[in-house]
Design a protein around this motif. Structure first.
Motif, PDB file in Angstrom:
ATOM      1  N   GLY A  73       0.819  -1.207   0.000  1.00 47.74           N
ATOM      2  CA  GLY A  73       0.000   0.000   0.000  1.00 47.74           C
ATOM      3  C   GLY A  73       0.852   1.256   0.000  1.00 47.74           C
ATOM      4  N   GLY A  74       0.203   2.388   0.233  1.00 49.96           N
ATOM      5  CA  GLY A  74       0.927   3.647   0.330  1.00 49.96           C
ATOM      6  C   GLY A  74       0.648   4.636  -0.788  1.00 49.96           C
ATOM      7  N   VAL A  75       0.040   4.180  -1.882  1.00 49.52           N
ATOM      8  CA  VAL A  75      -0.324   5.119  -2.946  1.00 49.52           C
ATOM      9  C   VAL A  75      -1.355   6.106  -2.402  1.00 49.52           C
ATOM     10  CG1 VAL A  75      -1.495   5.360  -5.173  1.00 49.52           C
ATOM     11  CG2 VAL A  75       0.206   3.555  -4.836  1.00 49.52           C
ATOM     12  N   GLU A  76      -1.141   7.394  -2.660  1.00 48.44           N
ATOM     13  CA  GLU A  76      -2.050   8.430  -2.173  1.00 48.44           C
ATOM     14  C   GLU A  76      -2.952   8.919  -3.302  1.00 48.44           C
ATOM     15  OE1 GLU A  76       0.058  11.532  -0.186  1.00 48.44           O
ATOM     16  OE2 GLU A  76       0.644  10.222   1.494  1.00 48.44           O
ATOM     17  N   LEU A  77      -4.238   8.959  -3.028  1.00 51.50           N
ATOM     18  CA  LEU A  77      -5.240   9.426  -3.988  1.00 51.50           C
ATOM     19  C   LEU A  77      -5.805  10.733  -3.462  1.00 51.50           C
ATOM     20  CD1 LEU A  77      -7.033   5.978  -4.483  1.00 51.50           C
ATOM     21  CD2 LEU A  77      -5.233   6.965  -5.902  1.00 51.50           C
ATOM     22  N   ARG A  78      -5.384  11.833  -4.060  1.00 55.13           N
ATOM     23  CA  ARG A  78      -5.837  13.150  -3.605  1.00 55.13           C
ATOM     24  C   ARG A  78      -7.138  13.519  -4.309  1.00 55.13           C
ATOM     25  NH1 ARG A  78      -0.373  13.149  -4.164  1.00 55.13           N
ATOM     26  NH2 ARG A  78       0.846  13.641  -2.286  1.00 55.13           N
ATOM     27  N   TYR A 120     -16.314   1.203   3.755  1.00 55.59           N
ATOM     28  CA  TYR A 120     -15.096   1.706   3.146  1.00 55.59           C
ATOM     29  C   TYR A 120     -15.433   2.924   2.289  1.00 55.59           C
ATOM     30  CZ  TYR A 120     -12.274  -2.390   4.381  1.00 55.59           C
ATOM     31  OH  TYR A 120     -11.580  -3.362   5.069  1.00 55.59           O
ATOM     32  N   TYR A 121     -14.470   3.821   2.152  1.00 55.10           N
ATOM     33  CA  TYR A 121     -14.653   4.954   1.261  1.00 55.10           C
ATOM     34  C   TYR A 121     -14.605   4.473  -0.190  1.00 55.10           C
ATOM     35  CZ  TYR A 121     -13.880   8.001   5.271  1.00 55.10           C
ATOM     36  OH  TYR A 121     -13.996   8.632   6.492  1.00 55.10           O
ATOM     37  N   PRO A 122     -15.427   5.052  -1.067  1.00 51.65           N
ATOM     38  CA  PRO A 122     -15.457   4.586  -2.462  1.00 51.65           C
ATOM     39  C   PRO A 122     -14.251   5.004  -3.295  1.00 51.65           C
ATOM     40  CG  PRO A 122     -17.050   6.350  -2.127  1.00 51.65           C
ATOM     41  CD  PRO A 122     -16.525   5.985  -0.766  1.00 51.65           C
ATOM     42  N   ALA A 123     -13.199   5.541  -2.664  1.00 53.36           N
ATOM     43  CA  ALA A 123     -11.917   5.632  -3.364  1.00 53.36           C
ATOM     44  C   ALA A 123     -11.439   4.216  -3.682  1.00 53.36           C
ATOM     45  CB  ALA A 123     -10.889   6.352  -2.496  1.00 53.36           C
ATOM     46  N   PHE A 124     -11.804   3.251  -2.841  1.00 58.75           N
ATOM     47  CA  PHE A 124     -11.681   1.828  -3.137  1.00 58.75           C
ATOM     48  C   PHE A 124     -12.822   1.512  -4.107  1.00 58.75           C
ATOM     49  CE2 PHE A 124     -12.810  -2.517  -1.079  1.00 58.75           C
ATOM     50  CZ  PHE A 124     -12.182  -3.213  -2.106  1.00 58.75           C
ATOM     51  N   LEU A 225     -17.967   6.699 -19.646  1.00 62.54           N
ATOM     52  CA  LEU A 225     -16.664   6.602 -20.320  1.00 62.54           C
ATOM     53  C   LEU A 225     -16.359   7.789 -21.231  1.00 62.54           C
ATOM     54  CD1 LEU A 225     -16.567   2.794 -21.252  1.00 62.54           C
ATOM     55  CD2 LEU A 225     -15.722   3.914 -19.184  1.00 62.54           C
ATOM     56  N   ALA A 226     -17.040   8.919 -21.005  1.00 62.75           N
ATOM     57  CA  ALA A 226     -16.850  10.086 -21.865  1.00 62.75           C
ATOM     58  C   ALA A 226     -15.614  10.897 -21.512  1.00 62.75           C
ATOM     59  CB  ALA A 226     -18.091  10.991 -21.789  1.00 62.75           C
ATOM     60  N   GLY A 227     -14.860  10.471 -20.516  1.00 65.03           N
ATOM     61  CA  GLY A 227     -13.701  11.231 -20.078  1.00 65.03           C
ATOM     62  C   GLY A 227     -14.077  12.163 -18.950  1.00 65.03           C
ATOM     63  N   ALA A 228     -13.102  12.586 -18.177  1.00 62.52           N
ATOM     64  CA  ALA A 228     -13.385  13.397 -17.001  1.00 62.52           C
ATOM     65  C   ALA A 228     -12.154  14.186 -16.593  1.00 62.52           C
ATOM     66  CB  ALA A 228     -13.816  12.500 -15.837  1.00 62.52           C
ATOM     67  N   VAL A 229     -12.403  15.235 -15.828  1.00 62.88           N
ATOM     68  CA  VAL A 229     -11.289  15.917 -15.177  1.00 62.88           C
ATOM     69  C   VAL A 229     -10.688  14.945 -14.172  1.00 62.88           C
ATOM     70  CG1 VAL A 229     -10.663  17.831 -13.653  1.00 62.88           C
ATOM     71  CG2 VAL A 229     -12.330  18.181 -15.472  1.00 62.88           C
ATOM     72  N   SER A 230      -9.385  14.872 -14.115  1.00 56.34           N
ATOM     73  CA  SER A 230      -8.726  13.966 -13.185  1.00 56.34           C
ATOM     74  C   SER A 230      -9.226  14.198 -11.768  1.00 56.34           C
ATOM     75  CB  SER A 230      -7.205  14.172 -13.234  1.00 56.34           C
ATOM     76  OG  SER A 230      -6.566  13.458 -12.203  1.00 56.34           O
ATOM     77  N   ALA A 231      -9.398  13.109 -11.034  1.00 50.80           N
ATOM     78  CA  ALA A 231      -9.877  13.203  -9.654  1.00 50.80           C
ATOM     79  C   ALA A 231      -8.959  14.067  -8.805  1.00 50.80           C
ATOM     80  CB  ALA A 231     -10.000  11.818  -9.042  1.00 50.80           C
ATOM     81  N   GLU A 232      -7.699  14.140  -9.188  1.00 50.15           N
ATOM     82  CA  GLU A 232      -6.748  14.945  -8.427  1.00 50.15           C
ATOM     83  C   GLU A 232      -6.724  16.390  -8.900  1.00 50.15           C
ATOM     84  OE1 GLU A 232      -2.950  13.122  -8.134  1.00 50.15           O
ATOM     85  OE2 GLU A 232      -3.738  11.281  -7.268  1.00 50.15           O
ATOM     86  N   GLY A 233      -7.587  16.724  -9.889  1.00 54.15           N
ATOM     87  CA  GLY A 233      -7.749  18.115 -10.290  1.00 54.15           C
ATOM     88  C   GLY A 233      -6.756  18.635 -11.298  1.00 54.15           C
TER      89      GLY A 233
END
Length: 310
Positions: A73-78, A120-124, A225-233
């Motif tokens: 683990g250890g990956v950070e999802l901002r 669990y948070y839906p980041a999972f 699946l139309a594409g999106a702004v990255s969750a990290e902004g």
């Protein structure tokens, strides 16, 4: 009169609290319900592992080679809600999931519920994993148990109130989780397209990044699946529907080749967060990569789901 109004207000507040507590209760499988039709098979589970992208979040950041199987683990999802830290899911008994039962693992994957009964948070990406078969979940668990024990906690999420209140995620699940397929394939759909749908909408959880979200973080399925702004902004995740701005000029073979090699039809190469995903896809069978491509070419075409200025 004031006493009656106060009593009514208190009664309403109590009723609301009870309703909230009932509606947000974590759902879970009954003991023993996670037993799949076939005996768990770690070899099959390895294919599920790569399809599900487990190493992308749960291996150490920037891990390569066999180190991608050390799930420290250890990956950070901002995100706008705070920073989520992917946990250790190695078979280590103290720091990983070594003491989990098959039911514990299935509840986490299919319901987003911990062995302690918390959301669990839906980041999972369990909103996508909820579409997986119990057999695949069982096989995946069997494979993870063959991987190295890794000592050490990955750390805690860094969130602020009210996102620290996990019970409220129950309402989020009621509003935004759906186990049904996103795209209603017709009777004429091929076996490859149906297999691709299972991989993309379920284990592959492609929509988690490639689909725009609303203010609460729920996927906008009408822009699938139309594409999106990255969750990290920063930056965008591309449109992968078959319309203009997406995969309109790519053939099924082009998509499958990209997933295998990381090279586009224009001889560009994979970049960003997709680098890790492509490494996972390269470990799948040729048939599964072609199935993913067949499905992506069969979904409804959508205009880009992110501002053109980004």
């Amino acid at each position: 009169m004031k006493k009656k109004v106060l009593s009514a207000a208190l009664l309403a507040a109590f009723g609301g609290a009870v309703a909230f507590w009932i509606l947000t209760a974590p759902g879970s499988l009954e003991a023993g319900a996670a037993r799949a039709q076939r005996a768990p098979n770690a070899e099959r589970g390895e294919q599920v592992f790569w399809a599900g992208g487990c190493a992308s979040c749960h291996a150490r950041p920037d891990a390569e080679g066999d180190a991608r199987l050390e799930l420290a683990g250890g990956v950070e999802l901002r995100s706008d809600f705070g920073t989520f830290v992917a946990p250790n899911i190695s078979p280590h008994e103290r720091d990983g999931i070594g003491t989990w039962s098959e039911n514990d693992f299935a509840n986490a994957m299919l319901h987003g519920v911990s062995p302690e009964g918390e959301h669990y948070y839906p980041a999972f990406p369990y909103p996508s994993y909820a579409r997986m078969s119990l057999q695949d979940v069982s096989d995946l668990f069997a494979f993870i148990k063959t991987l190295p024990d890794v000592e050490g906690s990955a750390g805690e999420h860094r969130l602020s109130f009210p996102f620290t209140v996990r019970r409220g995620i129950g309402l989020w699940k009621l509003a935004f989780m759906r186990e049904a397929p996103v795209v209603p394939l017709g009777e004429e759909a091929s076996e490859a397209q149906r297999r691709g749908q299972y991989l993309v909408e379920g284990a592959g959880h492609c929509g988690e990044c490639h689909t725009p979200r609303n203010f609460a973080g729920g996927q906008l399925y009408d822009q699938w699946l139309a594409g999106a702004v990255s969750a990290e902004g920063e930056g965008v995740v591309p449109n992968v529907t078959p319309g203009e701005g997406g995969l309109d000029s790519w053939s099924v073979g082009d998509v499958a080749y990209y997933l295998e090699t990381g090279f586009t039809p224009e001889f560009d190469s994979v970049g960003g967060a997709m680098v890790s995903v492509q490494k996972n896809m390269a470990r799948l069978s040729t048939e599964d990569r072609e199935a993913i491509a067949a499905y992506l070419k069969a979904v409804p075409a959508r205009p880009n789901g992110y501002p053109s200025s980004r």
